[in-house]
Write an enzyme that holds these catalytic residues in place. Structure first.
Site, PDB file in Angstrom:
ATOM      1  N   GLU A 141       5.631 -13.988   0.437  1.00  0.00           N
ATOM      2  CA  GLU A 141       6.857 -14.429   1.129  1.00  0.00           C
ATOM      3  C   GLU A 141       8.079 -14.299   0.214  1.00  0.00           C
ATOM      4  O   GLU A 141       9.172 -13.968   0.682  1.00  0.00           O
ATOM      5  CB  GLU A 141       6.712 -15.865   1.642  1.00  0.00           C
ATOM      6  CG  GLU A 141       5.557 -16.090   2.619  1.00  0.00           C
ATOM      7  CD  GLU A 141       5.558 -15.175   3.841  1.00  0.00           C
ATOM      8  OE1 GLU A 141       6.614 -14.609   4.176  1.00  0.00           O
ATOM      9  OE2 GLU A 141       4.484 -15.006   4.448  1.00  0.00           O
ATOM     10  N   HIS A 144       9.386 -10.930   0.639  1.00  0.00           N
ATOM     11  CA  HIS A 144      10.271 -10.790   1.809  1.00  0.00           C
ATOM     12  C   HIS A 144      11.668 -11.339   1.498  1.00  0.00           C
ATOM     13  O   HIS A 144      12.678 -10.736   1.840  1.00  0.00           O
ATOM     14  CB  HIS A 144       9.704 -11.524   3.017  1.00  0.00           C
ATOM     15  CG  HIS A 144       8.539 -10.832   3.652  1.00  0.00           C
ATOM     16  ND1 HIS A 144       8.512  -9.490   3.912  1.00  0.00           N
ATOM     17  CD2 HIS A 144       7.342 -11.322   4.095  1.00  0.00           C
ATOM     18  CE1 HIS A 144       7.359  -9.170   4.480  1.00  0.00           C
ATOM     19  NE2 HIS A 144       6.628 -10.254   4.607  1.00  0.00           N
ATOM     20  N   CYS A 151       3.701  -3.514   2.935  1.00  0.00           N
ATOM     21  CA  CYS A 151       3.297  -2.339   2.174  1.00  0.00           C
ATOM     22  C   CYS A 151       1.918  -1.902   2.661  1.00  0.00           C
ATOM     23  O   CYS A 151       1.074  -2.736   2.984  1.00  0.00           O
ATOM     24  CB  CYS A 151       3.254  -2.724   0.692  1.00  0.00           C
ATOM     25  SG  CYS A 151       2.625  -1.446  -0.389  1.00  0.00           S
ATOM     26  N   CYS A 156      -1.925  -4.337  -2.744  1.00  0.00           N
ATOM     27  CA  CYS A 156      -0.593  -4.848  -3.078  1.00  0.00           C
ATOM     28  C   CYS A 156      -0.373  -6.167  -2.342  1.00  0.00           C
ATOM     29  O   CYS A 156      -0.779  -6.323  -1.185  1.00  0.00           O
ATOM     30  CB  CYS A 156       0.467  -3.840  -2.653  1.00  0.00           C
ATOM     31  SG  CYS A 156       2.169  -4.444  -2.837  1.00  0.00           S
ATOM     32  N   CYS A 175       2.247  -3.367  -5.994  1.00  0.00           N
ATOM     33  CA  CYS A 175       2.089  -1.944  -6.324  1.00  0.00           C
ATOM     34  C   CYS A 175       3.361  -1.468  -7.052  1.00  0.00           C
ATOM     35  O   CYS A 175       4.364  -2.166  -7.086  1.00  0.00           O
ATOM     36  CB  CYS A 175       1.837  -1.124  -5.064  1.00  0.00           C
ATOM     37  SG  CYS A 175       3.294  -0.942  -4.025  1.00  0.00           S
ATOM     38  N   CYS A 178       6.512  -1.478  -4.830  1.00  0.00           N
ATOM     39  CA  CYS A 178       7.067  -2.805  -4.522  1.00  0.00           C
ATOM     40  C   CYS A 178       7.638  -3.456  -5.773  1.00  0.00           C
ATOM     41  O   CYS A 178       8.649  -4.158  -5.712  1.00  0.00           O
ATOM     42  CB  CYS A 178       6.006  -3.700  -3.891  1.00  0.00           C
ATOM     43  SG  CYS A 178       5.586  -3.186  -2.208  1.00  0.00           S
TER      44      CYS A 178
HETATM   45 ZN   LIG Z   1       4.733 -10.528   5.400  1.00  0.00          ZN
HETATM   46 ZN   LIG Z   2       3.345  -2.499  -2.361  1.00  0.00          ZN
END
Ligand SMILES: [Zn+2]
Ligand SMILES: [Zn+2]
Length: 189
Positions: A141, A144, A151, A156, A175, A178
């Protein structure tokens, strides 16, 4: 060494707040993971009462979207991001339940231990497993809140997990892609 040599920029602060009967230890574990994995400062506050209008009288669950709206309007801390932690069942209207909910690039995430406290077969996991799951949800979260989307990489943390088994198979790992996005988001909070 002169002071201005240390461009010691303050790290962005995340406040983790347990609501209702949620154990404070869970908030502390989540705060430790956020500061460890995301290189942000994290603090915990004492528990607060659950916003009363969050309860949906028909579903007997708590509306995560409404909780997030309420807490964003309350502006209760000067934190960059807020993680609100619950032990009651959360939902958003399109889903039967959610482990956690956050708007992309929002300020407040809501997370629940409720569904993390049972295995798929109905038995109860040890408490360290519940805390581990909660920490993974919190990092997801937070992703986000830092503008990340889901992803496709199953290894990940930004991969969407809809079961605790999925969650257990996901390592504590973002990952490469990200991680790069997180660095970008944290470079200019
Ligand atoms: Zn989510
Ligand atoms: Zn990722």
């Amino acid at each position: 060494m002169p002071d201005d040599d240390r461009v010691d920029r303050k790290k962005p602060l995340v406040t983790v707040i347990p609501f209702g009967q949620t154990p404070v230890i869970a908030a502390k574990v989540i705060a430790a993971h956020i500061s460890g994995y995301l290189n942000m400062d994290a603090e915990t506050l004492p528990s607060m009462p659950i916003p009363p209008d969050a309860l949906d009288g028909e579903r007997l669950q708590y509306n995560a979207a409404r909780i997030i709206e309420t807490l964003e309007a309350a502006d209760m801390t000067n934190a960059f991001k807020i993680v609100a932690l619950f032990d009651v069942d959360l939902f958003i209207p399109l889903f039967t339940h959610v482990f956690g909910e956050a708007r992309q690039n929002g300020r407040v995430a809501a997370i629940s231990l409720y569904r993390l406290s049972i295995h798929a077969d109905g038995s109860c996991p040890p408490s360290d497993r519940i805390l581990e799951r909660a920490a993974k949800i919190a990092l997801h979260e937070m992703g986000h809140l830092l503008n990340l989307l889901h992803c496709a990489d199953p290894l990940c943390l930004m991969n969407f997990s809809d079961t605790v088994d999925n969650l257990d198979q996901t390592p504590f790992n973002f990952c490469r892609y990200c991680r790069r996005s997180l660095h970008r988001a944290l470079a200019s909070p």
